[in-house]
Design a protein around this motif. Sequence first.
Motif, PDB file in Angstrom:
ATOM      1  N   LEU A  19       0.852  -1.191   0.000  1.00 57.75           N
ATOM      2  CA  LEU A  19       0.000   0.000   0.000  1.00 57.75           C
ATOM      3  C   LEU A  19       0.883   1.235   0.000  1.00 57.75           C
ATOM      4  O   LEU A  19       1.771   1.377   0.845  1.00 57.75           O
ATOM      5  CB  LEU A  19      -0.927   0.001   1.226  1.00 57.75           C
ATOM      6  CG  LEU A  19      -1.843  -1.218   1.388  1.00 57.75           C
ATOM      7  CD1 LEU A  19      -2.742  -1.035   2.606  1.00 57.75           C
ATOM      8  CD2 LEU A  19      -2.681  -1.459   0.133  1.00 57.75           C
ATOM      9  N   VAL A  22      -2.913   5.011   0.409  1.00 54.10           N
ATOM     10  CA  VAL A  22      -4.342   4.843   0.158  1.00 54.10           C
ATOM     11  C   VAL A  22      -5.135   5.800   1.044  1.00 54.10           C
ATOM     12  O   VAL A  22      -4.924   5.858   2.255  1.00 54.10           O
ATOM     13  CB  VAL A  22      -4.809   3.396   0.441  1.00 54.10           C
ATOM     14  CG1 VAL A  22      -6.315   3.272   0.245  1.00 54.10           C
ATOM     15  CG2 VAL A  22      -4.070   2.418  -0.455  1.00 54.10           C
ATOM     16  N   LYS A  42      -5.715  -4.607  -3.264  1.00 56.68           N
ATOM     17  CA  LYS A  42      -7.099  -4.592  -2.770  1.00 56.68           C
ATOM     18  C   LYS A  42      -7.257  -5.469  -1.524  1.00 56.68           C
ATOM     19  O   LYS A  42      -7.781  -5.028  -0.499  1.00 56.68           O
ATOM     20  CB  LYS A  42      -8.064  -5.061  -3.872  1.00 56.68           C
ATOM     21  CG  LYS A  42      -7.999  -4.259  -5.159  1.00 56.68           C
ATOM     22  CD  LYS A  42      -9.048  -4.694  -6.153  1.00 56.68           C
ATOM     23  CE  LYS A  42      -8.953  -6.157  -6.567  1.00 56.68           C
ATOM     24  NZ  LYS A  42      -7.662  -6.488  -7.229  1.00 56.68           N
ATOM     25  N   LEU A  45      -5.375  -4.236   1.525  1.00 55.48           N
ATOM     26  CA  LEU A  45      -6.074  -3.165   2.231  1.00 55.48           C
ATOM     27  C   LEU A  45      -7.075  -3.736   3.224  1.00 55.48           C
ATOM     28  O   LEU A  45      -7.134  -3.301   4.380  1.00 55.48           O
ATOM     29  CB  LEU A  45      -6.788  -2.254   1.226  1.00 55.48           C
ATOM     30  CG  LEU A  45      -7.641  -1.132   1.832  1.00 55.48           C
ATOM     31  CD1 LEU A  45      -6.789  -0.172   2.646  1.00 55.48           C
ATOM     32  CD2 LEU A  45      -8.393  -0.382   0.730  1.00 55.48           C
ATOM     33  N   HIS A 217     -14.269   2.669  -6.768  1.00 57.28           N
ATOM     34  CA  HIS A 217     -12.887   3.152  -6.805  1.00 57.28           C
ATOM     35  C   HIS A 217     -12.024   2.139  -7.547  1.00 57.28           C
ATOM     36  O   HIS A 217     -12.255   0.929  -7.446  1.00 57.28           O
ATOM     37  CB  HIS A 217     -12.345   3.341  -5.385  1.00 57.28           C
ATOM     38  CG  HIS A 217     -13.252   4.115  -4.489  1.00 57.28           C
ATOM     39  ND1 HIS A 217     -13.300   5.487  -4.470  1.00 57.28           N
ATOM     40  CD2 HIS A 217     -14.173   3.688  -3.581  1.00 57.28           C
ATOM     41  CE1 HIS A 217     -14.198   5.882  -3.576  1.00 57.28           C
ATOM     42  NE2 HIS A 217     -14.743   4.811  -3.037  1.00 57.28           N
ATOM     43  N   MET A 219      -8.210   0.680  -7.900  1.00 58.15           N
ATOM     44  CA  MET A 219      -6.932   0.612  -7.206  1.00 58.15           C
ATOM     45  C   MET A 219      -5.886   0.042  -8.140  1.00 58.15           C
ATOM     46  O   MET A 219      -6.138  -0.920  -8.871  1.00 58.15           O
ATOM     47  CB  MET A 219      -7.061  -0.259  -5.958  1.00 58.15           C
ATOM     48  CG  MET A 219      -5.958  -0.071  -4.950  1.00 58.15           C
ATOM     49  SD  MET A 219      -6.436  -0.804  -3.356  1.00 58.15           S
ATOM     50  CE  MET A 219      -4.985  -0.390  -2.407  1.00 58.15           C
ATOM     51  N   ARG A 223      -2.435   2.211  -4.784  1.00 56.67           N
ATOM     52  CA  ARG A 223      -3.119   3.495  -4.584  1.00 56.67           C
ATOM     53  C   ARG A 223      -4.494   3.459  -5.241  1.00 56.67           C
ATOM     54  O   ARG A 223      -4.719   2.681  -6.167  1.00 56.67           O
ATOM     55  CB  ARG A 223      -2.327   4.656  -5.205  1.00 56.67           C
ATOM     56  CG  ARG A 223      -0.951   4.883  -4.633  1.00 56.67           C
ATOM     57  CD  ARG A 223      -0.286   6.092  -5.308  1.00 56.67           C
ATOM     58  NE  ARG A 223       1.040   6.358  -4.783  1.00 56.67           N
ATOM     59  CZ  ARG A 223       2.152   5.818  -5.263  1.00 56.67           C
ATOM     60  NH1 ARG A 223       2.086   4.988  -6.303  1.00 56.67           N
ATOM     61  NH2 ARG A 223       3.329   6.116  -4.727  1.00 56.67           N
ATOM     62  N   ILE A 224      -5.378   4.313  -4.791  1.00 55.70           N
ATOM     63  CA  ILE A 224      -6.641   4.521  -5.486  1.00 55.70           C
ATOM     64  C   ILE A 224      -6.398   5.585  -6.549  1.00 55.70           C
ATOM     65  O   ILE A 224      -6.014   6.715  -6.237  1.00 55.70           O
ATOM     66  CB  ILE A 224      -7.753   4.930  -4.510  1.00 55.70           C
ATOM     67  CG1 ILE A 224      -8.105   3.730  -3.620  1.00 55.70           C
ATOM     68  CG2 ILE A 224      -8.996   5.402  -5.265  1.00 55.70           C
ATOM     69  CD1 ILE A 224      -9.099   4.014  -2.541  1.00 55.70           C
TER      70      ILE A 224
END
Length: 250
Positions: A19, A22, A42, A45, A217, A219, A223-224
């Motif tokens: 990640l 995020v 994903k 997260l 969203h 990803m 990151r988004i």
Amino acid sequence: MSLVITDLHAQLEDGTEILKGVSLEIPAGEVHAIMGPNGSGKSTLSKVIAGHEGYEVTSGTVTLDGEDILEMGIDERSRAGVFLAFQYPAEVPGVSNANFIRAALQARLPEGQELDAVAYYKELYAKMDLLEMDRKFTGRAVNEGFSGGEKKRNEILQMMMLDPSYCILDETDSGLDIDALKIVAKGVNAMRSESRGMLLITHYQRLLDYIKPDHVHVMAEGRIVKSGGADLALELEANGYDFLKEAATA
């Protein structure tokens, strides 16, 4: 009331960063979906929010209704209202479904207070009927010998009984045929309320045909990178993730 993720960075035990900043806010009453290519972060997260010990948060915050949950243990996060439905639900040999859920509910009660057994089974059977689960599953060991669809329905049953404030569903549609998907979606939709937030993690639009998100969203690389309404999922279904390559070469 919101689940707020701010500039979250996390890595594996070997130092590999997954990640990479995020940021996301999920207010109570909303359903958010995260889509993206394999390896985009994903599932990581979802596990970091739940407190998986295989990941180290290096910076950033995750707050639940203003309270920092990164300082909490896994059980504390659960008691605070976080529920994670796994992509690959684990088997728990020797522990029946009914006893497993009952113990989880009992653990949330004040010390000295006992769960009402009659009321418990009445609610359990009602939820099982909604999910079209045979009553024999109450006596079977948790997920042991279950099909993929049965495991996913069992996850939703646990979620419905525990009644969390924020539900995170990590690829709940994975491995489901269309009939099982509809049943699982029915259970999830029954949980929607103004006091509960939901985060759906999925590869495919088909789940979102049955559970309509308020926001979608995308990803990529930890990151988004794009957000929008429910129509964004349809766009991804039609065009894929080519826009990510175009953005990288722009």
